[in-house]
Design a protein around this motif. Sequence first.
Motif, PDB file in Angstrom:
ATOM      1  N   MET A   1       0.854  -1.167   0.000  1.00 40.11           N
ATOM      2  CA  MET A   1       0.000   0.000   0.000  1.00 40.11           C
ATOM      3  C   MET A   1       0.901   1.232   0.000  1.00 40.11           C
ATOM      4  SD  MET A   1      -2.985   1.113   2.743  1.00 40.11           S
ATOM      5  CE  MET A   1      -3.889  -0.393   2.601  1.00 40.11           C
ATOM      6  N   THR A   2       0.639   2.185  -0.895  1.00 47.10           N
ATOM      7  CA  THR A   2       1.454   3.398  -0.971  1.00 47.10           C
ATOM      8  C   THR A   2       1.142   4.327   0.195  1.00 47.10           C
ATOM      9  OG1 THR A   2      -0.146   4.636  -2.271  1.00 47.10           O
ATOM     10  CG2 THR A   2       1.431   3.253  -3.497  1.00 47.10           C
ATOM     11  N   ASN A   3       2.029   5.271   0.411  1.00 49.69           N
ATOM     12  CA  ASN A   3       1.816   6.241   1.492  1.00 49.69           C
ATOM     13  C   ASN A   3       0.523   7.013   1.277  1.00 49.69           C
ATOM     14  OD1 ASN A   3       4.192   5.383   2.554  1.00 49.69           O
ATOM     15  ND2 ASN A   3       5.339   7.235   2.116  1.00 49.69           N
ATOM     16  N   TYR A   4       0.249   7.388   0.018  1.00 51.80           N
ATOM     17  CA  TYR A   4      -0.977   8.125  -0.280  1.00 51.80           C
ATOM     18  C   TYR A   4      -2.205   7.294   0.082  1.00 51.80           C
ATOM     19  CZ  TYR A   4      -4.715  10.314  -2.889  1.00 51.80           C
ATOM     20  OH  TYR A   4      -5.897  10.895  -3.237  1.00 51.80           O
ATOM     21  N   GLU A   5      -2.192   6.013  -0.276  1.00 56.06           N
ATOM     22  CA  GLU A   5      -3.328   5.146   0.049  1.00 56.06           C
ATOM     23  C   GLU A   5      -3.492   5.008   1.552  1.00 56.06           C
ATOM     24  OE1 GLU A   5      -2.019   1.727  -2.131  1.00 56.06           O
ATOM     25  OE2 GLU A   5      -3.330   2.161  -3.837  1.00 56.06           O
ATOM     26  N   MET A   6      -2.366   4.924   2.271  1.00 58.52           N
ATOM     27  CA  MET A   6      -2.439   4.809   3.730  1.00 58.52           C
ATOM     28  C   MET A   6      -3.029   6.077   4.340  1.00 58.52           C
ATOM     29  SD  MET A   6       1.198   2.920   4.429  1.00 58.52           S
ATOM     30  CE  MET A   6       1.031   2.819   6.194  1.00 58.52           C
ATOM     31  N   VAL A   7      -2.613   7.232   3.833  1.00 57.61           N
ATOM     32  CA  VAL A   7      -3.142   8.503   4.340  1.00 57.61           C
ATOM     33  C   VAL A   7      -4.646   8.575   4.071  1.00 57.61           C
ATOM     34  CG1 VAL A   7      -3.107  11.012   4.052  1.00 57.61           C
ATOM     35  CG2 VAL A   7      -0.959   9.744   4.164  1.00 57.61           C
ATOM     36  N   GLU A   8      -5.057   8.201   2.858  1.00 53.52           N
ATOM     37  CA  GLU A   8      -6.485   8.263   2.517  1.00 53.52           C
ATOM     38  C   GLU A   8      -7.298   7.287   3.365  1.00 53.52           C
ATOM     39  OE1 GLU A   8      -6.551  11.448   0.458  1.00 53.52           O
ATOM     40  OE2 GLU A   8      -8.368  10.276   0.583  1.00 53.52           O
ATOM     41  N   LEU A   9      -6.769   6.107   3.607  1.00 55.73           N
ATOM     42  CA  LEU A   9      -7.469   5.131   4.435  1.00 55.73           C
ATOM     43  C   LEU A   9      -7.631   5.653   5.858  1.00 55.73           C
ATOM     44  CD1 LEU A   9      -8.687   2.300   4.817  1.00 55.73           C
ATOM     45  CD2 LEU A   9      -6.378   1.484   5.333  1.00 55.73           C
ATOM     46  N   LEU A  10      -6.556   6.169   6.429  1.00 54.64           N
ATOM     47  CA  LEU A  10      -6.623   6.710   7.780  1.00 54.64           C
ATOM     48  C   LEU A  10      -7.550   7.915   7.832  1.00 54.64           C
ATOM     49  CD1 LEU A  10      -5.676   6.654  10.710  1.00 54.64           C
ATOM     50  CD2 LEU A  10      -3.740   8.087  10.031  1.00 54.64           C
ATOM     51  N   ARG A  11      -7.470   8.773   6.832  1.00 51.96           N
ATOM     52  CA  ARG A  11      -8.325   9.954   6.782  1.00 51.96           C
ATOM     53  C   ARG A  11      -9.792   9.570   6.768  1.00 51.96           C
ATOM     54  NH1 ARG A  11     -11.450  12.285   3.758  1.00 51.96           N
ATOM     55  NH2 ARG A  11     -11.083  10.958   1.978  1.00 51.96           N
ATOM     56  N   SER A  12     -10.139   8.566   5.983  1.00 49.02           N
ATOM     57  CA  SER A  12     -11.542   8.162   5.895  1.00 49.02           C
ATOM     58  C   SER A  12     -12.004   7.430   7.153  1.00 49.02           C
ATOM     59  CB  SER A  12     -11.773   7.295   4.656  1.00 49.02           C
ATOM     60  OG  SER A  12     -11.096   6.065   4.792  1.00 49.02           O
ATOM     61  N   LYS A  13     -11.142   6.623   7.739  1.00 50.28           N
ATOM     62  CA  LYS A  13     -11.522   5.872   8.943  1.00 50.28           C
ATOM     63  C   LYS A  13     -11.606   6.762  10.178  1.00 50.28           C
ATOM     64  CE  LYS A  13     -11.749   1.781   7.113  1.00 50.28           C
ATOM     65  NZ  LYS A  13     -13.025   1.123   6.958  1.00 50.28           N
ATOM     66  N   ALA A  14     -10.685   7.723  10.297  1.00 46.16           N
ATOM     67  CA  ALA A  14     -10.642   8.571  11.486  1.00 46.16           C
ATOM     68  C   ALA A  14     -11.449   9.855  11.309  1.00 46.16           C
ATOM     69  CB  ALA A  14      -9.196   8.915  11.826  1.00 46.16           C
ATOM     70  N   ASN A  15     -11.864  10.124  10.067  1.00 46.36           N
ATOM     71  CA  ASN A  15     -12.630  11.338   9.762  1.00 46.36           C
ATOM     72  C   ASN A  15     -11.829  12.584  10.154  1.00 46.36           C
ATOM     73  OD1 ASN A  15     -14.708  12.740   8.673  1.00 46.36           O
ATOM     74  ND2 ASN A  15     -16.047  12.562  10.464  1.00 46.36           N
ATOM     75  N   VAL A  16     -10.566  12.634   9.666  1.00 47.99           N
ATOM     76  CA  VAL A  16      -9.694  13.777   9.910  1.00 47.99           C
ATOM     77  C   VAL A  16      -9.247  14.320   8.558  1.00 47.99           C
ATOM     78  CG1 VAL A  16      -8.864  12.981  12.160  1.00 47.99           C
ATOM     79  CG2 VAL A  16      -7.655  12.285  10.102  1.00 47.99           C
ATOM     80  N   THR A  17      -8.583  15.470   8.573  1.00 42.63           N
ATOM     81  CA  THR A  17      -8.096  16.051   7.331  1.00 42.63           C
ATOM     82  C   THR A  17      -6.900  15.262   6.804  1.00 42.63           C
ATOM     83  OG1 THR A  17      -6.531  17.549   8.401  1.00 42.63           O
ATOM     84  CG2 THR A  17      -8.799  18.364   8.094  1.00 42.63           C
ATOM     85  N   TYR A  18      -6.590  15.483   5.557  1.00 45.14           N
ATOM     86  CA  TYR A  18      -5.460  14.821   4.926  1.00 45.14           C
ATOM     87  C   TYR A  18      -4.164  15.160   5.665  1.00 45.14           C
ATOM     88  CZ  TYR A  18      -2.160  13.405   1.312  1.00 45.14           C
ATOM     89  OH  TYR A  18      -1.133  12.810   0.643  1.00 45.14           O
TER      90      TYR A  18
END
Length: 182
Positions: A1-18
């Motif tokens: 998983m790329t860093n971008y995908e990890m950031v997007e996954l965390l952003r969507s799961k935690a409901n925080v900004t990028y």
Amino acid sequence: MTNYEMVELLRSKANVTYEEAKAALEESNWDILDAMVLLERQGKVTDKGAAYSTAQEETQAEPENGKKGAQDESDFKSGMRRLGQFLRKLIQIGNANSFVVSRHGEEILSLPVTVLVVLIPFLFWLMIILLVVGLFTDFRYSFRGPNLGNDKINDTISKASDMADSFKAEVIHGDSEENSKK
């Protein structure tokens, strides 16, 4: 998983900004679970009832018809919130930077870039004419501020001013030769 995908996954799961998700991942050495715990400790996680996992996301069945409308509304609100945050950041950048007009080293006018951008659609042709005429009447333009006040932008504007000066000198020099011939 790329860093971008990890950031997007965390952003969507935690409901925080990028930016918050990326900072948490970088601080936790790109471990999603540690980043989630970090965000929870910071009080940034807004969706308290969700379950989190570092495993690959499973494809979920289509939600029931009643829940689909609520999800679409939530996605719309989330999109609008992100758009609002983006516009707010853009306005802050525009207010932090200025368009400066000077003549013979003396500052005549300093406008925030935000004001300049707002005026452009209404006064485009007038502004273009004033800028060009100003170049031939020894006005100088530049940008000042943390984002636009760099040498590359101002050097380009300075080159345009120098070209106008050399054109003006050629016209004046050409007129003086014609007058001396008469």
